[in-house]
Design an enzyme around this catalytic site. Structure first.
Site, short mmCIF file in Angstrom:
data_model
loop_
_atom_site.label_atom_id
_atom_site.label_comp_id
_atom_site.label_asym_id
_atom_site.label_seq_id
_atom_site.Cartn_x
_atom_site.Cartn_y
_atom_site.Cartn_z
N ASP A 229 0.81 -1.23 0.00
CA ASP A 229 0.00 0.00 0.00
C ASP A 229 0.84 1.27 0.00
OD1 ASP A 229 -2.37 -1.62 2.21
OD2 ASP A 229 -2.28 -1.57 0.03
N1 LIG Z 1 2.74 -6.47 -2.83
C1 LIG Z 1 1.50 -5.94 -2.66
N2 LIG Z 1 0.43 -6.77 -2.64
C2 LIG Z 1 -0.81 -6.26 -2.45
C3 LIG Z 1 -0.99 -4.89 -2.23
C4 LIG Z 1 0.16 -4.03 -2.28
O1 LIG Z 1 0.07 -2.80 -2.15
N3 LIG Z 1 1.38 -4.61 -2.49
N4 LIG Z 1 -2.27 -4.38 -1.94
C5 LIG Z 1 -3.17 -5.41 -1.41
C6 LIG Z 1 -4.59 -5.01 -1.10
N5 LIG Z 1 -4.65 -4.74 0.32
C7 LIG Z 1 -5.00 -3.48 0.66
O2 LIG Z 1 -5.45 -2.70 -0.19
C8 LIG Z 1 -4.36 -5.74 1.28
C9 LIG Z 1 -4.79 -7.04 1.07
C10 LIG Z 1 -4.50 -8.03 1.99
C11 LIG Z 1 -3.77 -7.75 3.13
C12 LIG Z 1 -3.45 -8.87 4.06
O3 LIG Z 1 -2.95 -8.67 5.15
N6 LIG Z 1 -3.73 -10.11 3.59
C13 LIG Z 1 -3.40 -11.35 4.35
C14 LIG Z 1 -4.43 -12.44 4.12
C15 LIG Z 1 -5.84 -11.94 4.34
C16 LIG Z 1 -6.84 -13.04 3.98
O4 LIG Z 1 -6.39 -14.17 3.65
O5 LIG Z 1 -8.04 -12.74 4.01
C17 LIG Z 1 -2.09 -11.89 3.80
O6 LIG Z 1 -1.88 -11.78 2.54
O7 LIG Z 1 -1.36 -12.47 4.62
C18 LIG Z 1 -3.33 -6.45 3.35
C19 LIG Z 1 -3.63 -5.44 2.42
C20 LIG Z 1 -3.22 -6.59 -2.35
N7 LIG Z 1 -1.88 -7.10 -2.47
#
Ligand SMILES: Nc1nc2c(c(=O)[nH]1)N[C@@H](CN(C=O)c1ccc(C(=O)N[C@@H](CCC(=O)O)C(=O)O)cc1)CN2
Length: 284
Positions: A229
């Site tokens: 983000d």
């Molecule tokens: N490398 C990046 N990947 C993603 C980004 C980014 O900016 N850089 N944006 C996200 C979208 N997002 C916020 O907008 C976001 C999505 C997911 C998470 C998160 O903590 N996800 C967990 C799992 C959650 C689940 O399984 O329901 C995780 O991945 O461990 C934080 C922010 C999309 N990807």
């Protein structure tokens, strides 16, 4: 748009570049439709220019234009990108369970409001499969893997995208993309974050906003980078909220803003209006 091309020029500001570009276009019987330019420091900064122009039989003329632009701009140490606007960009959408941004993009696309094609939707959940398929768009369910198997699901997504898309949109896709994915995908990735960044980075921004007692909630569309983000911001907006709104109310009010912000960001990217400079953007 048919017989329209977009030229983006950027580099260290030097006198004479506007005359060089416009003279070249005139010599090639091109008619300038719009010309926007910006210098981030008149005393020796970078120069950015976006020119949209028309020419009969433009597509056939583009290779020669490209070649002469390269030789003309070399002395100015300027880079450029020339795109044929009669060829819509191919936009893949990645989604999870939230459907408002996904369906908003598909609805706007069906109405002809987005200058893109949508070759596929890929989701780590299958809850939106039927809705997507009613738009006649291929839907691929690639369940997320966590830990060491994460690379397997990412590899499957990369295989679907490879060679088939010009950019990717994360429409409330809730998986953090690995650095390896970002490196290998090879095209811009646009995210919609459900907060007014830099506030409330990461998961659960509406819950965090309620706990903070905010009077505004917002959305931010940005290019995805390795820093979660923190990528270059393309568009943002906000909506007022009150003490009486629950976290669910905030998410409901915020969803409208997310949809507006994402569609503007997608449109501007598809129209080559967004130029990235480091972690900033210039949006013409
Ligand atoms: N490398 C990046 N990947 C993603 C980004 C980014 O900016 N850089 N944006 C996200 C979208 N997002 C916020 O907008 C976001 C999505 C997911 C998470 C998160 O903590 N996800 C967990 C799992 C959650 C689940 O399984 O329901 C995780 O991945 O461990 C934080 C922010 C999309 N990807």
């Amino acid at each position: 748009m048919r017989d329209h091309a977009c030229l983006i020029v950027y580099g260290p500001d030097k006198r004479g570049v506007v005359a060089a570009v416009t003279g070249l276009l005139a010599r090639h019987e091109c008619n300038i439709v719009s010309l926007d330019q910006y210098t981030d420091n008149p005393d020796g900064g970078d120069y950015f220019q976006r020119v949209v122009f028309t020419r009969p039989h433009l597509t056939a003329a583009l290779p020669e234009l490209e070649s002469e632009l390269a030789s003309t701009l070399k002395p100015f140490d300027m880079e450029f990108k020339l795109t044929d606007q009669s060829v819509p960009k191919r936009m893949a959408i990645l989604a999870s369970t939230s459907d408002h941004c996904l369906l908003d993009l598909l609805w706007r696309h069906r109405r002809g409001e987005l200058p893109v094609t949508v070759p596929m939707v890929v989701s780590n959940h299958d809850v939106t499969a039927d809705d997507v398929r009613t738009f006649g768009i291929p839907f691929f369910h690639v369940p997320s893997q966590h830990g060491p198997d994460k690379s397997q699901s990412e590899a499957e997504i990369l295989k679907l995208l490879a060679g088939n898309v010009d950019f990717v949109v994360l429409a409330r896709y809730m998986q953090i993309l690995s650095n390896d994915f970002i490196e290998k995908v090879g095209v811009p990735v646009i995210n919609i974050h459900h907060s007014f960044l830099p506030a409330f980075i990461g998961a659960g921004p509406y819950k965090k906003a309620k706990e903070r007692g905010v009077k505004l909630v917002g959305a931010t569309s940005h290019y995805v980078t390795e820093e979660l983000d923190e990528g270059p911001i393309i568009e943002q907006d906000v909506v007022r909220v009150t003490h009486a709104d629950t976290a669910v109310d905030l998410a409901r009010r915020g969803a409208y803003v997310e949809r507006e912000v994402l569609s503007r960001a997608v449109t501007w990217h598809a129209q080559d209006r967004v130029i990235r400079k480091g972690n900033h953007t210039i949006v013409f």
